[in-house]
Scaffold this motif. Structure first.
Motif, PDB file in Angstrom:
ATOM      1  N   PHE A   1       0.927  -1.171  -0.028  1.00 29.15           N
ATOM      2  CA  PHE A   1       0.009   0.009   0.039  1.00 29.15           C
ATOM      3  C   PHE A   1       0.834   1.281  -0.113  1.00 29.15           C
ATOM      4  CE2 PHE A   1      -2.941  -3.272   1.595  1.00 29.15           C
ATOM      5  CZ  PHE A   1      -4.054  -2.984   0.861  1.00 29.15           C
ATOM      6  N   PRO A   2       0.404   2.205  -0.336  1.00 23.12           N
ATOM      7  CA  PRO A   2       1.224   3.728  -0.519  1.00 23.12           C
ATOM      8  C   PRO A   2       2.026   4.141   0.811  1.00 23.12           C
ATOM      9  CG  PRO A   2      -0.963   3.894  -1.746  1.00 23.12           C
ATOM     10  CD  PRO A   2      -0.954   2.608  -0.990  1.00 23.12           C
ATOM     11  N   GLU A   3       1.141   3.868   1.978  1.00 23.55           N
ATOM     12  CA  GLU A   3       1.569   4.143   3.246  1.00 23.55           C
ATOM     13  C   GLU A   3       2.714   2.990   3.499  1.00 23.55           C
ATOM     14  OE1 GLU A   3      -2.443   2.154   4.018  1.00 23.55           O
ATOM     15  OE2 GLU A   3      -1.388   3.158   2.484  1.00 23.55           O
ATOM     16  N   SER A   4       3.365   2.368   2.614  1.00 21.81           N
ATOM     17  CA  SER A   4       4.309   1.379   2.732  1.00 21.81           C
ATOM     18  C   SER A   4       3.865   0.191   3.893  1.00 21.81           C
ATOM     19  CB  SER A   4       5.642   1.753   3.356  1.00 21.81           C
ATOM     20  OG  SER A   4       5.361   2.453   4.783  1.00 21.81           O
ATOM     21  N   LYS A   5       2.673  -0.187   3.828  1.00 21.99           N
ATOM     22  CA  LYS A   5       2.294  -1.486   4.393  1.00 21.99           C
ATOM     23  C   LYS A   5       2.488  -2.485   3.604  1.00 21.99           C
ATOM     24  CE  LYS A   5      -1.980  -2.114   6.144  1.00 21.99           C
ATOM     25  NZ  LYS A   5      -3.440  -1.740   6.320  1.00 21.99           N
ATOM     26  N   LYS A   6       3.055  -3.645   3.979  1.00 20.75           N
ATOM     27  CA  LYS A   6       3.332  -4.679   3.183  1.00 20.75           C
ATOM     28  C   LYS A   6       2.579  -5.924   3.706  1.00 20.75           C
ATOM     29  CE  LYS A   6       7.521  -7.309   1.667  1.00 20.75           C
ATOM     30  NZ  LYS A   6       8.827  -7.113   1.818  1.00 20.75           N
ATOM     31  N   ILE A   7       1.691  -6.566   2.940  1.00 16.44           N
ATOM     32  CA  ILE A   7       0.900  -7.707   3.300  1.00 16.44           C
ATOM     33  C   ILE A   7       1.143  -8.840   2.745  1.00 16.44           C
ATOM     34  CG2 ILE A   7      -1.423  -8.274   3.789  1.00 16.44           C
ATOM     35  CD1 ILE A   7      -0.911  -5.680   4.907  1.00 16.44           C
ATOM     36  N   VAL A   8       1.305 -10.149   3.315  1.00 17.04           N
ATOM     37  CA  VAL A   8       1.436 -11.268   2.819  1.00 17.04           C
ATOM     38  C   VAL A   8       0.063 -11.796   2.405  1.00 17.04           C
ATOM     39  CG1 VAL A   8       2.380 -13.465   2.914  1.00 17.04           C
ATOM     40  CG2 VAL A   8       3.826 -11.617   3.570  1.00 17.04           C
ATOM     41  N   ILE A   9      -0.291 -12.407   1.288  1.00 19.91           N
ATOM     42  CA  ILE A   9      -1.410 -12.848   1.013  1.00 19.91           C
ATOM     43  C   ILE A   9      -1.313 -14.415   0.948  1.00 19.91           C
ATOM     44  CG2 ILE A   9      -3.306 -13.180  -0.501  1.00 19.91           C
ATOM     45  CD1 ILE A   9      -3.362 -10.663   0.733  1.00 19.91           C
ATOM     46  N   GLU A  10      -1.903 -15.243   1.479  1.00 21.81           N
ATOM     47  CA  GLU A  10      -2.075 -16.940   1.483  1.00 21.81           C
ATOM     48  C   GLU A  10      -3.475 -17.270   1.295  1.00 21.81           C
ATOM     49  OE1 GLU A  10       0.447 -18.867   1.297  1.00 21.81           O
ATOM     50  OE2 GLU A  10       2.004 -17.998   2.252  1.00 21.81           O
ATOM     51  N   VAL A  11      -3.546 -18.129   0.269  1.00 23.35           N
ATOM     52  CA  VAL A  11      -4.724 -18.879  -0.193  1.00 23.35           C
ATOM     53  C   VAL A  11      -4.687 -20.017   0.293  1.00 23.35           C
ATOM     54  CG1 VAL A  11      -6.615 -19.229  -1.790  1.00 23.35           C
ATOM     55  CG2 VAL A  11      -5.548 -17.024  -1.553  1.00 23.35           C
ATOM     56  N   GLU A  12      -5.500 -20.698   1.216  1.00 22.34           N
ATOM     57  CA  GLU A  12      -5.246 -22.062   1.800  1.00 22.34           C
ATOM     58  C   GLU A  12      -6.583 -22.958   1.437  1.00 22.34           C
ATOM     59  OE1 GLU A  12      -2.062 -22.352   3.468  1.00 22.34           O
ATOM     60  OE2 GLU A  12      -2.277 -23.803   2.055  1.00 22.34           O
ATOM     61  N   LEU A  13      -6.695 -23.803   0.422  1.00 19.36           N
ATOM     62  CA  LEU A  13      -7.877 -24.616   0.266  1.00 19.36           C
ATOM     63  C   LEU A  13      -7.891 -25.918   1.015  1.00 19.36           C
ATOM     64  CD1 LEU A  13      -8.461 -24.024  -3.604  1.00 19.36           C
ATOM     65  CD2 LEU A  13      -9.165 -22.833  -1.704  1.00 19.36           C
ATOM     66  N   SER A  14      -6.630 -26.542   1.274  1.00 21.27           N
ATOM     67  CA  SER A  14      -6.705 -27.712   1.772  1.00 21.27           C
ATOM     68  C   SER A  14      -5.716 -27.659   3.359  1.00 21.27           C
ATOM     69  CB  SER A  14      -6.175 -28.792   1.197  1.00 21.27           C
ATOM     70  OG  SER A  14      -5.004 -28.417   0.586  1.00 21.27           O
ATOM     71  N   LEU A  15      -5.836 -28.431   4.183  1.00 25.28           N
ATOM     72  CA  LEU A  15      -4.919 -28.441   5.297  1.00 25.28           C
ATOM     73  C   LEU A  15      -3.718 -28.870   4.947  1.00 25.28           C
ATOM     74  CD1 LEU A  15      -7.543 -30.100   7.689  1.00 25.28           C
ATOM     75  CD2 LEU A  15      -6.862 -27.664   7.565  1.00 25.28           C
ATOM     76  N   LYS A  16      -2.975 -28.132   5.482  1.00 23.33           N
ATOM     77  CA  LYS A  16      -1.459 -28.307   5.543  1.00 23.33           C
ATOM     78  C   LYS A  16      -0.953 -28.891   6.890  1.00 23.33           C
ATOM     79  CE  LYS A  16       0.944 -25.126   2.358  1.00 23.33           C
ATOM     80  NZ  LYS A  16       0.375 -24.162   1.985  1.00 23.33           N
ATOM     81  N   SER A  17       0.035 -29.796   7.185  1.00 22.92           N
ATOM     82  CA  SER A  17       0.444 -30.278   8.436  1.00 22.92           C
ATOM     83  C   SER A  17       0.715 -29.039   9.276  1.00 22.92           C
ATOM     84  CB  SER A  17       1.594 -31.021   8.441  1.00 22.92           C
ATOM     85  OG  SER A  17       2.583 -30.424   8.138  1.00 22.92           O
ATOM     86  N   GLN A  18       0.657 -29.289  10.559  1.00 26.12           N
ATOM     87  CA  GLN A  18       0.547 -28.223  11.580  1.00 26.12           C
ATOM     88  C   GLN A  18       2.306 -27.817  11.775  1.00 26.12           C
ATOM     89  OE1 GLN A  18      -2.334 -27.764  12.692  1.00 26.12           O
ATOM     90  NE2 GLN A  18      -2.500 -26.627  14.654  1.00 26.12           N
ATOM     91  N   ALA A  19       2.871 -28.953  11.288  1.00 26.60           N
ATOM     92  CA  ALA A  19       4.373 -28.276  11.474  1.00 26.60           C
ATOM     93  C   ALA A  19       4.890 -27.477  10.306  1.00 26.60           C
ATOM     94  CB  ALA A  19       5.123 -29.502  11.340  1.00 26.60           C
ATOM     95  N   ARG A  20       4.150 -27.911   9.242  1.00 23.30           N
ATOM     96  CA  ARG A  20       4.573 -26.989   7.813  1.00 23.30           C
ATOM     97  C   ARG A  20       3.959 -25.407   7.917  1.00 23.30           C
ATOM     98  NH1 ARG A  20       3.447 -27.617   2.010  1.00 23.30           N
ATOM     99  NH2 ARG A  20       4.515 -25.915   1.237  1.00 23.30           N
TER     100      ARG A  20
END
Length: 210
Positions: free
Chosen positions: A141-160
């Motif tokens: 964003f212009p105010e130098s906010k940096k957001i990571v986007i993650e889309v998760e459709l299925s379950l990953k292992s808790q460790a991962r």
DNA sequence: GAAGTGGTTCGTGTCATAGT
DNA sequence: ACTATGACACGAACCACTTC
């Protein structure tokens, strides 16, 4: 007798090519939504680009929209290579990421979206850690906010999951991590919120619907 | 098997615009 | 000015799958 095959590219045509290259491939509905076209018009525009040998159309699953991807010629000048093939394992996930992009860009017109393809390209260019997790996107964003986007459709292992989130936690350039997932995955991620204030969880279906 | 559905293409017509 | 091409809208039709 000269064979005239010149196709005049409009600014919108170039924008379509750039859009496709950012994501690798997309459906007619993404094109239609992004460029505010009727379905008929969207098909017509894409037919022109196919005729100009800039775009390929492929049907992956029946009863689902086909996908458009760039040819070598179409990818020329976009800064990314054409996709060599469609990775089936992440096909539906990929389409959801584009839906999410469209929703978020309508909601935040000032955001700058850096696609997974760009992120990978940057990583390769820097010769740092070719392995490891790459976010689905980063938005700035212009105010130098940096957001990571993650889309998760299925379950990953808790460790991962834990590993991925630890990585983000250690990166002080990241303002927030936005996770978009269906309800069952939501439950699994909820406990991480207690230890990571930057983590925001959203229901994927609701966000894309709206 | 028929009807319905979704994705896609084709043909047609009018108007606008860029290139020569 | 002329020509080629693009923008846009719409109906009809085809294909393959799904549902009844």
């Amino acid at each position: 007798m000269s064979i005239q095959k010149s196709v005049r590219l409009t600014p919108r045509d170039n924008a379509i090519l750039q859009f496709i290259t950012e994501f690798g491939y997309c459906t007619i509905h993404h094109i239609r939504r992004k460029f505010v076209l009727t379905i008929y018009r969207a098909y017509q525009v894409m037919q022109r680009l196919i005729k100009a040998e800039l775009v390929l159309h492929q049907r992956i699953f029946h009863a689902e929209s086909g996908i458009y991807m760039l040819t070598k010629k179409g990818a020329d000048g976009t800064g990314l290579r054409p996709l060599p093939r469609i990775p089936l394992a992440s096909y539906h996930h990929h389409l959801k990421v584009i839906d999410l992009y469209l929703t978020l860009s309508e909601k935040h017109p000032d955001m700058h979206w850096i696609s997974e393809r760009r992120l990978r390209q940057e990583r390769y260019a820097k010769w740092v850690g070719k392995r490891g997790h790459v976010a689905d996107a980063i938005i700035e964003f212009p105010e130098s906010k940096k957001i990571v986007i993650e889309v998760e459709l299925s379950l990953k292992s808790q460790a991962r999951l834990s590993d991925i989130l630890k990585g983000y936690k250690a990166d002080f350039s990241i303002t927030e991590v936005w996770y978009y997932c269906p309800l069952n995955v939501f439950e699994r991620l909820n406990p991480f919120k207690a230890t990571m204030s930057q983590l925001k969880l959203y229901s994927l279906d609701e966000v894309i619907k709206s």
